[in-house]
Scaffold this motif. Sequence first.
Motif, PDB file in Angstrom:
ATOM      1  N   PRO A   1       0.632  -1.279   0.020  1.00 53.99           N
ATOM      2  CA  PRO A   1      -0.220  -0.063  -0.009  1.00 53.99           C
ATOM      3  C   PRO A   1       1.043   1.295   0.109  1.00 53.99           C
ATOM      4  CG  PRO A   1       0.056  -0.924   2.168  1.00 53.99           C
ATOM      5  CD  PRO A   1       0.638  -1.977   1.251  1.00 53.99           C
ATOM      6  N   THR A   2       0.501   2.124  -0.837  1.00 52.78           N
ATOM      7  CA  THR A   2       1.198   3.547  -0.813  1.00 52.78           C
ATOM      8  C   THR A   2       0.137   4.547  -1.040  1.00 52.78           C
ATOM      9  OG1 THR A   2       2.823   2.348  -2.401  1.00 52.78           O
ATOM     10  CG2 THR A   2       2.839   4.698  -2.348  1.00 52.78           C
ATOM     11  N   PRO A   3       0.203   5.461   0.333  1.00 53.24           N
ATOM     12  CA  PRO A   3      -0.798   6.411   0.221  1.00 53.24           C
ATOM     13  C   PRO A   3      -0.193   7.719  -0.428  1.00 53.24           C
ATOM     14  CG  PRO A   3      -0.289   5.728   2.425  1.00 53.24           C
ATOM     15  CD  PRO A   3       0.891   4.852   1.571  1.00 53.24           C
ATOM     16  N   ILE A   4      -1.290   8.072  -1.416  1.00 56.77           N
ATOM     17  CA  ILE A   4      -0.974   9.181  -2.370  1.00 56.77           C
ATOM     18  C   ILE A   4      -2.161  10.156  -2.454  1.00 56.77           C
ATOM     19  CG2 ILE A   4      -0.105   9.936  -4.792  1.00 56.77           C
ATOM     20  CD1 ILE A   4       1.578   7.541  -4.843  1.00 56.77           C
ATOM     21  N   SER A   5      -2.137  11.373  -2.384  1.00 60.08           N
ATOM     22  CA  SER A   5      -3.300  12.160  -2.625  1.00 60.08           C
ATOM     23  C   SER A   5      -3.826  11.873  -4.080  1.00 60.08           C
ATOM     24  CB  SER A   5      -3.017  13.714  -2.376  1.00 60.08           C
ATOM     25  OG  SER A   5      -2.454  14.049  -3.450  1.00 60.08           O
ATOM     26  N   TRP A   6      -5.309  12.022  -4.196  1.00 61.44           N
ATOM     27  CA  TRP A   6      -5.879  11.882  -5.581  1.00 61.44           C
ATOM     28  C   TRP A   6      -5.504  12.729  -6.345  1.00 61.44           C
ATOM     29  CZ3 TRP A   6      -8.723   8.248  -7.669  1.00 61.44           C
ATOM     30  CH2 TRP A   6      -9.507   8.580  -8.746  1.00 61.44           C
ATOM     31  N   GLY A   7      -5.096  13.842  -6.143  1.00 63.89           N
ATOM     32  CA  GLY A   7      -4.657  15.034  -7.216  1.00 63.89           C
ATOM     33  C   GLY A   7      -3.257  14.465  -7.923  1.00 63.89           C
ATOM     34  N   GLU A   8      -2.450  13.852  -7.097  1.00 59.84           N
ATOM     35  CA  GLU A   8      -1.380  13.478  -7.679  1.00 59.84           C
ATOM     36  C   GLU A   8      -1.243  11.932  -8.260  1.00 59.84           C
ATOM     37  OE1 GLU A   8       1.181  13.655  -3.918  1.00 59.84           O
ATOM     38  OE2 GLU A   8       1.190  15.967  -3.958  1.00 59.84           O
ATOM     39  N   LEU A   9      -2.155  11.297  -8.082  1.00 57.40           N
ATOM     40  CA  LEU A   9      -2.276  10.040  -8.677  1.00 57.40           C
ATOM     41  C   LEU A   9      -1.976   9.754 -10.146  1.00 57.40           C
ATOM     42  CD1 LEU A   9      -2.423   6.846  -7.939  1.00 57.40           C
ATOM     43  CD2 LEU A   9      -5.055   7.218  -7.986  1.00 57.40           C
ATOM     44  N   TYR A  10      -2.478  10.728 -10.938  1.00 56.19           N
ATOM     45  CA  TYR A  10      -2.389  10.188 -12.197  1.00 56.19           C
ATOM     46  C   TYR A  10      -0.935  10.495 -12.854  1.00 56.19           C
ATOM     47  CZ  TYR A  10      -3.195  10.695 -17.507  1.00 56.19           C
ATOM     48  OH  TYR A  10      -2.952  10.518 -18.616  1.00 56.19           O
ATOM     49  N   THR A  11      -0.071  11.368 -12.265  1.00 53.46           N
ATOM     50  CA  THR A  11       1.331  11.448 -12.451  1.00 53.46           C
ATOM     51  C   THR A  11       2.022  10.253 -12.012  1.00 53.46           C
ATOM     52  OG1 THR A  11       1.006  13.912 -12.498  1.00 53.46           O
ATOM     53  CG2 THR A  11       3.195  12.939 -12.303  1.00 53.46           C
ATOM     54  N   SER A  12       1.656  10.092 -10.702  1.00 53.15           N
ATOM     55  CA  SER A  12       2.276   8.991 -10.035  1.00 53.15           C
ATOM     56  C   SER A  12       2.076   7.388 -10.789  1.00 53.15           C
ATOM     57  CB  SER A  12       1.733   8.664  -8.845  1.00 53.15           C
ATOM     58  OG  SER A  12       1.876   9.642  -7.942  1.00 53.15           O
ATOM     59  N   LEU A  13       1.009   7.449 -11.382  1.00 48.89           N
ATOM     60  CA  LEU A  13       0.860   6.172 -12.377  1.00 48.89           C
ATOM     61  C   LEU A  13       1.693   6.227 -13.758  1.00 48.89           C
ATOM     62  CD1 LEU A  13      -3.141   6.031 -11.799  1.00 48.89           C
ATOM     63  CD2 LEU A  13      -1.495   3.873 -11.225  1.00 48.89           C
ATOM     64  N   GLN A  14       1.659   7.508 -14.087  1.00 47.79           N
ATOM     65  CA  GLN A  14       2.590   7.697 -15.467  1.00 47.79           C
ATOM     66  C   GLN A  14       4.045   7.302 -15.006  1.00 47.79           C
ATOM     67  OE1 GLN A  14       1.626  11.649 -16.726  1.00 47.79           O
ATOM     68  NE2 GLN A  14       0.773  10.904 -18.516  1.00 47.79           N
ATOM     69  N   GLN A  15       4.447   7.752 -14.023  1.00 46.97           N
ATOM     70  CA  GLN A  15       5.876   7.906 -13.851  1.00 46.97           C
ATOM     71  C   GLN A  15       6.267   6.457 -13.089  1.00 46.97           C
ATOM     72  OE1 GLN A  15       6.701  11.226 -11.370  1.00 46.97           O
ATOM     73  NE2 GLN A  15       6.565  12.487 -13.295  1.00 46.97           N
ATOM     74  N   GLY A  16       5.441   5.538 -12.830  1.00 51.52           N
ATOM     75  CA  GLY A  16       5.662   4.341 -11.966  1.00 51.52           C
ATOM     76  C   GLY A  16       5.739   4.488 -10.692  1.00 51.52           C
ATOM     77  N   VAL A  17       5.522   5.453  -9.862  1.00 48.13           N
ATOM     78  CA  VAL A  17       5.561   5.636  -8.721  1.00 48.13           C
ATOM     79  C   VAL A  17       4.775   4.405  -7.894  1.00 48.13           C
ATOM     80  CG1 VAL A  17       5.146   6.911  -6.482  1.00 48.13           C
ATOM     81  CG2 VAL A  17       6.053   8.032  -8.709  1.00 48.13           C
ATOM     82  N   VAL A  18       3.813   4.238  -8.569  1.00 46.81           N
ATOM     83  CA  VAL A  18       2.851   3.009  -8.052  1.00 46.81           C
ATOM     84  C   VAL A  18       2.488   2.372  -9.250  1.00 46.81           C
ATOM     85  CG1 VAL A  18       1.873   4.108  -6.089  1.00 46.81           C
ATOM     86  CG2 VAL A  18       0.629   4.513  -8.266  1.00 46.81           C
ATOM     87  N   ASP A  19       2.126   1.084  -9.040  1.00 45.27           N
ATOM     88  CA  ASP A  19       1.971   0.134 -10.219  1.00 45.27           C
ATOM     89  C   ASP A  19       0.247   0.124 -10.480  1.00 45.27           C
ATOM     90  OD1 ASP A  19       4.382  -1.248 -10.385  1.00 45.27           O
ATOM     91  OD2 ASP A  19       3.981  -1.864  -8.384  1.00 45.27           O
TER      92      ASP A  19
END
Length: 324
Positions: free
Chosen positions: A185-203
């Motif tokens: 589990p990786t807590p990330i704010s909703w507003g930052e999630l799209y970029t986090s998915l793009q950049q591979g921060v989360v799978d």
Amino acid sequence: MKLRFIFILSFLLLSCKPDKKAVKTIKLAHSLGVTHPVHETMVYMADLVKEKSNGKLQIQIYSNSQLGSEKQCLELLQIGSLGMTKVSAAVMENFSPDLKVLGYPYLFRSDAHRFKVYDGPIGKELLSASKKYWLKGLTYFDAGNRSFYTKNTPINTPEDLKGLKIRVMQSPTAIEMVKRFGGAPTPISWGELYTSLQQGVVDGAENNLPSFYSSKHYEVCKYFSLNEHTSVPDILVIGTPTWEKLAPNEKDWLLQAVAEATQYQRKLWKEAEEKAMEEIQKAGVKILRPDKSLFEARSKDMLQHLKQTDGHLYDLAQQIKSVQ
């Protein structure tokens, strides 16, 4: 992030000037996009408030995390710098602990069961419990069922989550659940999630269909697994500093509009789920329908652990399950 929060707080304080025309305005902030059915519901509610009050009470809406994350908005409500917000019950549990029960996996049997709980004594008690934290819950907005979606790995069993970084809300219950399923589990704010998915921060992440669609996460994630592990509602909240400043007739206008908007939202939500399913499949997302019992079996220990650590919350979960 702290500097941005200070800037937002300064903006809100400077903008709280009395209106010469004696129009009272409540500022409502949330994290969703303007195409989301919950945002559309809040616009509908704001129109109702304006109509019922003949323009004397109005709601000004700030979408897309303009005034901060869900947690930050709740903090602004507590000090009276913001009037209202919409947050997930999973985030609200950090401020009103009993709400964490709504985040437990496979708690509800059906939509009808869920609404009976929300509208009944248990739901009302949970809403009122947050008043001691300077937050008054007004209603539950349906947020459907939450499921996993991923970039590259189809999730058919809990074992498929092993080693995957899955975005979760800032919720201890959600974090524990994903761990039980085998994910990271990786807590990330909703507003930052799209970029986090793009950049591979989360799978991947977990959420409902309309949110997956309106956020355009389908552009990055091509697998949506309908395991429907939780049904965590959204909660419309007003800060008690704001609530206590409202006159009795203003409270009536607001509560009437909230009640009507709640029923409107449930209808809108079902339509949004159907549209989201259709559109994401057009966009090439593969819909998976795993055996839910495999996930439910993995999560049963959570309730047993709760029985040992928090008997009150365990009893509350059992009461919810027994609602007919």
